[in-house]
Structure formats: structure tokens, C-alpha cells
Design a protein around this motif. Structure first.
Motif, PDB file in Angstrom:
ATOM      1  N   THR A 196      -7.302   0.911  -7.748  1.00  0.00           N
ATOM      2  CA  THR A 196      -5.854   0.710  -7.831  1.00  0.00           C
ATOM      3  C   THR A 196      -5.293   0.239  -6.497  1.00  0.00           C
ATOM      4  O   THR A 196      -4.440  -0.648  -6.447  1.00  0.00           O
ATOM      5  N   PHE A 197      -5.758   0.835  -5.412  1.00  0.00           N
ATOM      6  CA  PHE A 197      -5.278   0.458  -4.081  1.00  0.00           C
ATOM      7  C   PHE A 197      -5.584  -1.002  -3.788  1.00  0.00           C
ATOM      8  O   PHE A 197      -4.701  -1.758  -3.357  1.00  0.00           O
ATOM      9  N   SER A 239       0.823  -1.219   0.000  1.00  0.00           N
ATOM     10  CA  SER A 239       0.000   0.000   0.000  1.00  0.00           C
ATOM     11  C   SER A 239       0.853   1.263   0.000  1.00  0.00           C
ATOM     12  O   SER A 239       0.360   2.338  -0.367  1.00  0.00           O
ATOM     13  N   SER A 255      -9.002   5.683  -7.550  1.00  0.00           N
ATOM     14  CA  SER A 255      -7.799   5.107  -6.964  1.00  0.00           C
ATOM     15  C   SER A 255      -8.116   4.021  -5.943  1.00  0.00           C
ATOM     16  O   SER A 255      -7.216   3.272  -5.541  1.00  0.00           O
ATOM     17  N   THR A 269      -3.448  -3.328  -5.791  1.00  0.00           N
ATOM     18  CA  THR A 269      -2.044  -3.296  -5.381  1.00  0.00           C
ATOM     19  C   THR A 269      -1.815  -4.107  -4.113  1.00  0.00           C
ATOM     20  O   THR A 269      -0.888  -4.923  -4.040  1.00  0.00           O
ATOM     21  N   ARG A 281      -2.176   7.525  -0.468  1.00  0.00           N
ATOM     22  CA  ARG A 281      -3.496   7.601   0.157  1.00  0.00           C
ATOM     23  C   ARG A 281      -3.382   8.407   1.445  1.00  0.00           C
ATOM     24  O   ARG A 281      -2.347   8.419   2.095  1.00  0.00           O
ATOM     25  N   VAL A 338       1.028   3.239  -3.174  1.00  0.00           N
ATOM     26  CA  VAL A 338      -0.136   4.029  -3.589  1.00  0.00           C
ATOM     27  C   VAL A 338      -0.306   5.185  -2.622  1.00  0.00           C
ATOM     28  O   VAL A 338      -0.322   4.997  -1.408  1.00  0.00           O
TER      29      VAL A 338
END
Length: 208
Positions: free
Chosen positions: A126-127, A43, A123, A130, A48, A46
Motif C-alpha cells: 500500500t505504501f 506517504s 502495508s 501510494t 508508518r 499511510v
């Protein structure tokens, strides 16, 4: 071959030592202790924001987090149980109350959302993809240890467990509110994770 002694001798020469797998509870615990840290490390790739647990909907969000974690644990355990002949996995009736509660929490959160645009909707997908990648590889590795008489069922269940764990990790870096597009992205990522687990794990889990 009519000579059974010769057949037994040949088979014994080809046999390899077999290590008995751990009990299911220990396998789930070991997988969880490996998968969640690996997912958290992934994580970091990414960007966040950390969840603000002081907001009004934090209690509802924390309950959703608990539900997804429990469902993930039960799903992974079921995947391990399905992979071994003679084991009895939990019935879908165990999951339905948890799923209904989770959907109820999501609907309650959707009812509290504002009309302000949420920039992180896309996103979320995507998170989840991932953080699920290392967890997916780990669960396939665990299933490969025993293979499975029902590979599709085992992999679908394992993929659902990984997706639930990805949702659990997402809860720590996601606004406490769930926006409509958020929910769509979560469901899309869930389906993709399950499909990817089946596609990547089939050749490693199926008994040929």
C-alpha cells in the motif's frame, strides 16, 4: 497535390512553435526535485513508523537505499533518452551490477531476520503504491512533452524508475530487516507500478 508551394503554405499555417526540451540531466534533476517531495507528502496518508537507524542492520539498509536511488535515477534518465530519437540510453549492463548488489543485500538481510511476525508486511504494498502515484503522473507528464517512438520501452523503464524511488522512500519508514513477505510485497508493488505506468501513460506518450 502537385503544387509544393501550396502544400508548404498550408503546413506552415498549421505549424505551432516548438520549445526545445531541457537537456536530459536537467530533466532528471527537475523530475527528482518534484517527484520525491510529492511522494513524501503522499506517504503521510499511510501510517508508518520511522526507521530506527540505530539497529544492527542499519548499514546494510542504507546501502540498499543508495542502490535503489541510483537505479531509479538511471532508469528515469534512460526513459527520457529512449523517448527522443537519436539518443543512446545506458545498456542493461550498467544496471546488472547494481541489481545484483541490491539482491545480495536483500538476501543478507533475509538471513538475519527473526521468526517474529512482522505486522507491516502487507502495508508495504500500500505504501509503495501510494507514494508512486504522484511520481508516476509526473514522469508521464515529462514523457508526454516529447512523446516516444518506443512508448512501451519508455514507459516500462520510467515505471521501473518510479518503483525504485518508491522503494527509496519506503526505506525511511521500514524496519532495517527485510522479511520474506516484505520482499514478496516489494516485488509485487514493483511489478504493479510498472504495469500501471504503461497502462496510464500509453495514450499520452505514443506517437499517433
Amino acid at each position: 497535390m502537385t503544387n509544393h508551394d501550396v502544400l508548404i503554405e498550408k503546413l506552415s499555417q498549421q505549424a505551432h512553435p516548438v520549445t526545445r526540451p531541457w537537456p536530459d540531466g536537467w530533466r532528471v534533476l527537475a523530475w527528482t526535485l518534484m517527484a520525491l517531495p510529492c511522494g513524501w507528502l503522499s506517504s503521510l496518508l499511510v501510517q508508518r513508523a520511522v526507521t530506527d537507524w540505530s539497529q544492527a542492520g542499519a548499514l546494510l539498509a542504507s546501502f540498499q537505499l543508495l542502490l535503489t536511488f541510483v537505479m531509479g535515477i538511471l532508469a528515469v534518465r534512460n526513459a527520457f533518452l529512449i523517448s527522443i530519437a537519436g539518443r543512446r540510453p545506458l545498456s542493461w549492463k550498467w544496471f546488472m551490477p547494481l541489481l545484483i548488489l541490491w539482491l545480495g543485500c536483500v538476501l543478507a538481510s533475509l538471513g538475519q531476520t527473526t521468526l517474529i511476525s512482522h505486522r507491516d508486511d502487507v502495508s508495504c504494498y500500500t505504501f509503495m503504491m501510494t507514494v508512486s502515484a504522484p511520481m508516476m503522473l509526473l514522469v508521464i507528464g515529462y514523457l508526454r512533452r516529447t512523446r516516444s517512438l518506443h512508448p512501451l520501452q519508455s514507459l516500462v523503464t520510467a515505471g521501473a524508475g518510479v518503483a525504485c524511488m518508491a522503494l527509496t522512500l519506503l526505506s525511511f519508514c521500514h524496519p532495517v530487516e527485510v522479511h520474506p513477505l516484505d520482499f514478496v510485497m516489494h516485488v509485487a508493488a514493483f511489478i504493479t507500478i510498472v504495469a500501471a505506468t504503461v497502462a496510464l501513460g500509453w495514450r499520452w506518450v505514443v506517437i499517433r
